[in-house]
Design a protein around this motif. Structure first.
Motif, mmCIF file in Angstrom:
data_model
loop_
_atom_site.group_PDB
_atom_site.id
_atom_site.type_symbol
_atom_site.label_atom_id
_atom_site.label_comp_id
_atom_site.label_asym_id
_atom_site.label_seq_id
_atom_site.Cartn_x
_atom_site.Cartn_y
_atom_site.Cartn_z
ATOM 1 N N ASP A 12 0.876 -1.174 0.000
ATOM 2 C CA ASP A 12 0.000 0.000 0.000
ATOM 3 C C ASP A 12 0.913 1.224 0.000
ATOM 4 O OD1 ASP A 12 -1.706 2.106 0.472
ATOM 5 O OD2 ASP A 12 -2.692 1.202 2.203
ATOM 6 N N HIS A 68 0.035 4.375 -0.837
ATOM 7 C CA HIS A 68 -0.657 5.649 -0.631
ATOM 8 C C HIS A 68 -0.024 6.409 0.533
ATOM 9 C CE1 HIS A 68 -3.903 8.487 -1.078
ATOM 10 N NE2 HIS A 68 -4.027 8.495 0.242
ATOM 11 N N ASP A 69 0.262 7.678 0.318
ATOM 12 C CA ASP A 69 0.873 8.593 1.288
ATOM 13 C C ASP A 69 2.353 8.328 1.555
ATOM 14 O OD1 ASP A 69 -1.366 10.177 1.595
ATOM 15 O OD2 ASP A 69 -2.090 9.109 3.355
ATOM 16 N N MET A 101 -0.090 9.352 -4.412
ATOM 17 C CA MET A 101 -1.536 9.398 -4.292
ATOM 18 C C MET A 101 -2.180 8.137 -4.862
ATOM 19 S SD MET A 101 -1.881 13.374 -5.474
ATOM 20 C CE MET A 101 -3.639 13.469 -5.293
ATOM 21 N N GLU A 102 -1.571 7.582 -5.918
ATOM 22 C CA GLU A 102 -2.179 6.440 -6.610
ATOM 23 C C GLU A 102 -1.123 5.711 -7.433
ATOM 24 O OE1 GLU A 102 -5.253 5.897 -10.359
ATOM 25 O OE2 GLU A 102 -5.335 7.735 -9.199
ATOM 26 N N ILE A 103 -1.249 4.391 -7.508
ATOM 27 C CA ILE A 103 -0.450 3.586 -8.429
ATOM 28 C C ILE A 103 -1.363 2.510 -9.007
ATOM 29 C CG2 ILE A 103 0.418 2.142 -6.540
ATOM 30 C CD1 ILE A 103 2.947 1.656 -8.296
ATOM 31 N N ASN A 104 -1.279 2.327 -10.308
ATOM 32 C CA ASN A 104 -2.067 1.264 -10.929
ATOM 33 C C ASN A 104 -1.353 0.765 -12.173
ATOM 34 O OD1 ASN A 104 -2.968 2.906 -13.224
ATOM 35 N ND2 ASN A 104 -4.250 3.954 -11.738
ATOM 36 N N LYS A 158 1.185 3.465 -13.961
ATOM 37 C CA LYS A 158 0.944 4.902 -13.770
ATOM 38 C C LYS A 158 1.037 5.187 -12.272
ATOM 39 C CE LYS A 158 -2.819 8.229 -14.199
ATOM 40 N NZ LYS A 158 -4.187 8.395 -14.711
ATOM 41 N N ILE A 159 1.895 6.151 -11.921
ATOM 42 C CA ILE A 159 2.031 6.590 -10.531
ATOM 43 C C ILE A 159 1.697 8.076 -10.484
ATOM 44 C CG2 ILE A 159 3.541 6.809 -8.529
ATOM 45 C CD1 ILE A 159 5.292 4.586 -9.734
#
Length: 120
Positions: A11, A13-14, A76-79, A93-94
């Protein structure tokens, strides 16, 4: 490690991207991981942990930003998504935020390794 497994296991995020380096076919991200957000976190561990994330066979690297410097930017996001022409390649994408605003890093890779160090 496969990209999907990495995204499911960690995880991010942050967590903070402290440094990024692209060298040939490798992308190295030095990350201050929010260890307390991880599923296997134990209260007797440090809340933050230094990790080095190395993506292999990197293609099509692009950092969309007015400033390409990365300095403790918050993730904020990774996918990732499949690449039709390959069973192993993924488009990653980060999205992260720094003092200069939102930055988006995109690239294609087929593997990732994680190295751990403790951080106080």
């Amino acid at each position: 490690m496969k990209i999907n497994a990495f995204i499911e296991e960690y995880d991010l995020h942050d967590s903070l991207i402290k440094k990024n380096q692209i060298n040939g076919g490798k992308l190295v991200l030095e990350i201050a991981l929010c260890n307390w957000r991880q599923n296997n976190y134990s209260p007797n561990e440090n809340e933050m942990k230094e990790i080095k994330v190395v993506f292999g066979n990197v293609q099509s690297y692009y950092l969309d930003s007015t400033n390409d410097t990365v300095d403790s930017d918050s993730i904020m996001e990774i996918n990732c998504s499949d690449v039709d022409s390959s069973p192993t390649l993924k488009d990653i994408k980060i999205v992260f935020e720094g003092e200069e605003g939102i930055k988006i890093m995109t690239f294609r890779s087929d593997s990732v390794t994680v190295e751990h160090d403790s951080l106080c």
